[in-house]
Write an enzyme that holds these catalytic residues in place. Structure first.
Site, PDB file in Angstrom:
ATOM      1  N   ASP A  61      35.362  43.783  39.413  1.00 46.30           N
ATOM      2  CA  ASP A  61      34.086  43.900  38.680  1.00 46.30           C
ATOM      3  C   ASP A  61      34.067  45.125  37.759  1.00 46.30           C
ATOM      4  OD1 ASP A  61      34.068  45.561  40.886  1.00 46.30           O
ATOM      5  OD2 ASP A  61      32.001  45.142  41.467  1.00 46.30           O
ATOM      6  N   ARG A 108      28.119  34.294  41.247  1.00 53.25           N
ATOM      7  CA  ARG A 108      27.636  33.870  39.937  1.00 53.25           C
ATOM      8  C   ARG A 108      28.724  33.130  39.182  1.00 53.25           C
ATOM      9  NH1 ARG A 108      25.234  36.869  34.956  1.00 53.25           N
ATOM     10  NH2 ARG A 108      26.888  38.368  35.280  1.00 53.25           N
ATOM     11  N   SER A 130      35.604  41.168  43.345  1.00 58.24           N
ATOM     12  CA  SER A 130      35.284  42.595  43.428  1.00 58.24           C
ATOM     13  C   SER A 130      35.706  43.234  44.746  1.00 58.24           C
ATOM     14  CB  SER A 130      33.783  42.790  43.199  1.00 58.24           C
ATOM     15  OG  SER A 130      33.415  42.171  41.997  1.00 58.24           O
TER      16      SER A 130
END
Length: 948
Positions: A640, A522, A586
């Site tokens: 994250d 994203r 992440s």
């Protein structure tokens, strides 16, 4: 037209008048609650117990199972038109397990309403058939007898029947000890002998079943054919039993509430007609207004009255409508279903021999709704009296308690459970009541118990004692990870992130955030502005990360990221700008500064070569530079969990923990610098990325890992690594359930032993299926749909068993996450030196968000394990990407425009620079003013560098 309108208005008025007594106001319900509370007290007092309508019968059950029980037992379950015999094998210790086998026998109406001798002879005949079927006729086994009728007990193995309910009317039983009657029938048969050690009510069984999963369960509710409640009462309040210490379960037998006329003001003429036509007129009046056995009959009486008034069925009372019992309660559930069109309602009425119009169908649906809603509200009012009593017993302002529930009305009616729960909340606002469905209730059928209560699943049920032990183990691992000496061998790496504070509201600017952590990537543009108040605007784009790139080379992966970023900037028309970039990456990284992240190891199925041991910021910069069509300033790389904490910290400045429970799992928190050996300096705090997925990689969790966990690990891309993550995260949960189902099918416990190629295919049972199956209303339908797609033809019992497997696996996950989170909360509390911690945990992840029960279970277990903490769980609505932008904004706000920084150390560097006699410039993001003459040095967010 006017005449028609007047006629319809008059008819409407008549219908409203008929249904008006069923609409109970809040004041009326409070009055019912208060009357119930008074009757509870009468039943507990020695002087008034004999005349009390709510009998408050002691059960001599003084505790719940503690895991030390073992042996073989028989169990009988009599409470309706079916009778169940079970063989239960319990093993204690480390390999604790429970296995159950059972068989259901019918009880014909002529025996239900015959003599007591005939009834108990029939029961013994059923027991004999079962013992022969199991091949254990010669064994003398202990027996527990679930006898779901009002009994007065003087000990746990004596039960004198007070009165029959639920359509039973066998003679010569009331006033007799049912245990003696059973012993006599066994002697008469003279084929086998049994040691009857306990007689219990079905409400007690429900409370004990749910109490196994939730120690906070101290109330059992049955809302089915009959209606009743039991609860754990303080011994000092039970005057009819000797002793003041501890607690005892009280079987209220609340169905008799109102038999003294105290609720006559809310009984309608229809209630009176139903009572007069029953086998026990004048008794069990409350039960006759609330239980499934009578609701259909109340509806039938109303329909007859409306028909007589010419408001239904063209004024014609059909023969079928005259038949008592024709309108069963199951028809209420069907007719009231939101998904049912009026045409289908009409079809149900036609099946009952009622020739109806669409207008008739509307009226019938309204009648059913009024009757069932009143039943749920009355049930809720009674339950509110009990939870309020529990709150007062404990002497607390706010009570948290769980009610174990069973019964077809609660489980199958589309609105009953919701209305009941709403009523309890309204009438007992100081009580936080959780309703837990008893998945092992007697209505689930023989295959359920045989299939589900299995030793493999019991290994997944973790006691609070075990969870507290795991919490202590994780706390030790945290300490090792923070220590310079032990960090190299620690499984929980406790990685410094160089994020030193959460947003303070002063940040502003235009930022790009990248979020890479799964099969989707994203990119966000985040604009933080200050006009009247701080606002955040976000625009984002999601890009797929194909499997061949995830498993290809690192160069291909970062070229793909750079290409997606270029596409995004093109769409945003900002290719000519050099915006600050925050990179949410992440995966476990070692950092020595905010804009550097050296990948330690891939997780979550990523395997791109040439990245482990390299700085991901340099790799991305290299890929961007190679393109040459845009430029980017990567100021921060964060995990994250850190992104989640920062996102939630923007909304709640008490947020100091970030938690991810999705495809993977991890947590971060704000640790005191004095505890972080790996980073210079003792002042202030820094966010630590725990990387807790690797907890247990040193063998410290072997005692709680099951054979299924080991099989998952063997088949993974990284065997022996991330063992905790493989027990709790969404990536593995569906596969864990699939392996259990295959094992059970191979042993003939599921799907009649059928195993399909689909069921044997890895990854076919996804975690989203677990979430769908555990939904309270449509879960069983979803289970059937999913299992059918896997090629098996599941029975209803198979679906129930699979639902139970899913529950145990997801429940274990929530419990384990609660224990590791509990360790972090204890660390924060000790760091602050406070008796009670108040903090916020920012949470993100699909498992937490999408699973219907997961969040509630996690919250409850956390609060139980860490009782001296007030924890708010705040869902990160905009993901960790916004958090990466916040980290970048905080970093950017700490810089003077146009300066290139050469930082010493945060906070401690200030003292060091002055001590070295250097001229310094500093910037604070707090309101503290820097004055070198002060002896008290500022701590948070101070960047110090040589002045030009």
């Amino acid at each position: 037209n006017k005449a028609v309108h007047l006629l319809l208005a008059a008819q409407r008025k008549q219908i409203d008048a008929v249904l008006a007594p069923f609409l109970l106001s809040l004041d009326t319900l409070r009055e019912v609650k208060n009357k119930m509370r008074a009757e509870l007290e009468y039943g507990l007092k020695r002087e008034t117990q004999a005349s009390a309508t709510v009998k408050m019968l002691p059960t001599y059950v003084c505790g719940t199972p503690d895991g030390t029980e073992s042996g073989k037992f028989l169990a009988l379950d009599l409470g309706g038109t079916n009778f169940r015999v079970l063989l239960v094998k319990i093993r204690s210790g480390r390999r604790r397990s429970v296995q159950m086998y059972n068989k259901i026998f019918a009880i014909p109406l002529e025996i239900m309403q015959g003599t007591g001798e005939e009834l108990f002879d029939h029961i013994v005949q059923c027991i004999a058939d079962f013992l022969e079927y199991m091949g254990i006729k010669g064994a003398r086994l202990p027996l527990g007898f679930t006898f779901s009728f009002p009994c007065r007990q003087a000990s746990i193995d004596k039960g004198t029947l007070v009165g029959w309910t639920k359509g039973f009317k066998a003679t010569d039983c009331e006033g007799e000890d049912v245990v003696d009657m059973l012993r006599e029938a066994i002697r008469r048969r003279n084929e086998f002998d049994l040691d009857i050690v306990a007689v219990v009510n079905d409400t007690v069984g429900t409370m004990m079943t749910c109490g196994y999963e939730d120690p906070n369960c101290e109330i059992g509710l049955i809302a089915g054919t009959g209606s009743n409640v039991c609860y754990m009462e303080d011994m000092k309040n039970i005057e009819i039993v000797e002793g003041n210490e501890g607690k005892m379960c009280i079987n209220t037998e609340w169905g008799g509430f109102g038999d003294n006329g105290c609720i006559d003001n809310i009984r309608t003429k229809y209630d009176k007609q139903v009572d007069e036509g029953s086998l026990n007129a004048g008794k069990q009046r409350y039960e006759k207004m609330t239980s499934g056995m009578y609701l259909g009959e109340i509806v039938r009486q109303i329909l007859i009255d409306l028909t007589k008034q010419g408001l239904l069925f063209r004024g014609q009372i059909s023969e079928s409508l005259r038949k008592r019992g024709i309108f069963e309660t199951k028809f209420l559930s069907q007719i009231e279903s939101d998904r049912l069109a009026l045409l289908q309602v009409r079809r149900i009425l036609q099946q009952l021999g009622l020739d109806s119009t669409c207008e008739d169908s509307i009226i019938v649906k309204e009648v059913c709704g009024a009757v069932s809603r009143r039943a749920a509200q009355l049930c809720g009012a009674g339950l509110a009296a009990i939870v309020e009593k529990k709150r007062e017993n404990r002497g607390v302002e706010h009570l948290q308690i769980t009610v174990g529930v069973d019964g077809t009305l609660y489980k199958l009616h589309p609105h009953f459970s919701r209305v009941l729960q709403e009523t309890v909340r309204e009438l007992a606002p100081q009580c936080d009541v959780t309703f837990m469905l008893s998945e092992d209730g007697s209505g689930k059928g023989a295959a359920l118990i045989t299939a589900v209560i299995d030793k493999y699943l019991y290994a997944m049920r973790l006691s609070d004692e075990t969870l507290i032990d795991i919490m202590a183990r994780f706390r030790r691992e945290m300490k090792n990870g923070l220590s310079r000496d032990f960090n190299p061998t620690a499984t929980v790496k406790m990685l410094p992130t160089f994020v030193r504070s959460i947003p303070d509201g002063s940040e502003k600017g235009d930022f790009i955030a990248l979020d890479l952590g799964g099969s989707y990537f994203r990119i966000l543009r985040v604009k933080v502005s200050h006009e009247k108040k701080q606002t955040v605007q976000m625009e984002s784009e999601i890009y797929n990360t194909p499997e061949d790139i995830i498993h290809g080379s690192g160069t291909r992966l970062f070229d793909h990221v750079a290409e997606c970023l270029g596409d995004f900037m093109e769409k945003q028309q900002i290719k000519d700008k050099k915006l600050p970039v925050g990179f949410t990456f992440s995966f476990p990284c070692r950092q020595s500064k905010l804009d550097e992240g050296v990948l330690i190891t891939w997780t979550k199925r990523f395997k791109a070569s040439g990245v482990e041991g390299a700085d991901v910021v340099k790799l991305l910069n290299k890929a961007i530079k190679k393109r040459g069509d845009y430029d980017a300033d990567i100021m921060a790389v964060v995990n994250d969990t850190v992104g989640t904490m920062m996102t939630c910290g923007f909304d709640d400045q008490r947020c100091e923990v970030g938690l991810i429970i999705g495809t993977g799992t991890n947590a971060c928190y704000m640790e005191e610098m004095r505890h972080i050996d790996l980073v210079e300096g003792d002042e202030g705090r820094m966010c630590i990325n725990t990387e807790w997925g690797a907890f247990g990689d040193d063998g410290s969790l072997e005692d709680i890992r099951t054979e299924f966990d080991r099989e998952i690990d063997r088949g993974s891309l990284n065997p022996g690594k991330q063992l905790f993550e493989k027990m709790v995260s969404g990536l593995y949960m569906g596969e864990l359930v699939r392996l259990i189902l295959v094992k059970m099918a191979k042993e003939g416990l599921l799907f009649e032993g059928r195993i399909t190629p689909e069921l044997l295919t890895k990854g076919k049972f996804e975690t989203k299926h677990v979430s769908a199956i555990e939904k309270s209303k449509e879960g069983l339908n979803k289970a059937k749909e999913i299992l059918t797609r896997l090629g098996v033809e599941p029975s209803h019992e198979d679906c129930v068993a699979v639902q139970h497997v899913c529950t145990i696996v997801s429940f274990r996950s929530a419990n384990l996450v609660a224990s590791t989170l509990g360790a972090i909360l204890n660390q924060l509390r000790d760091n602050k030196g406070v008796g009670r911690l108040r903090t916020t945990v920012g949470v993100d992840g699909s498992l937490y968000k999408m699973h219907p029960q997961y969040a509630r279970r996690l919250h409850k277990t956390t609060r139980r394990l860490v009782p001296d903490s007030d924890v708010r769980f705040l869902l990160s609505e905009s993901g960790s990407g916004k958090g990466a932008a916040m980290v970048t904004a905080v970093a950017k706000s700490q810089l003077w425009a146009g300066q290139t920084l050469q930082p010493y150390f945060i906070a401690s560097g200030c003292k060091q620079a002055v001590a070295q006699g250097k001229k310094t410039t500093a910037r604070l993001t707090t309101q503290t003013h820097l004055n070198p003459a002060h002896t008290t040095w500022p701590v948070l967010c101070v960047s110090v560098w040589p002045a030009n």
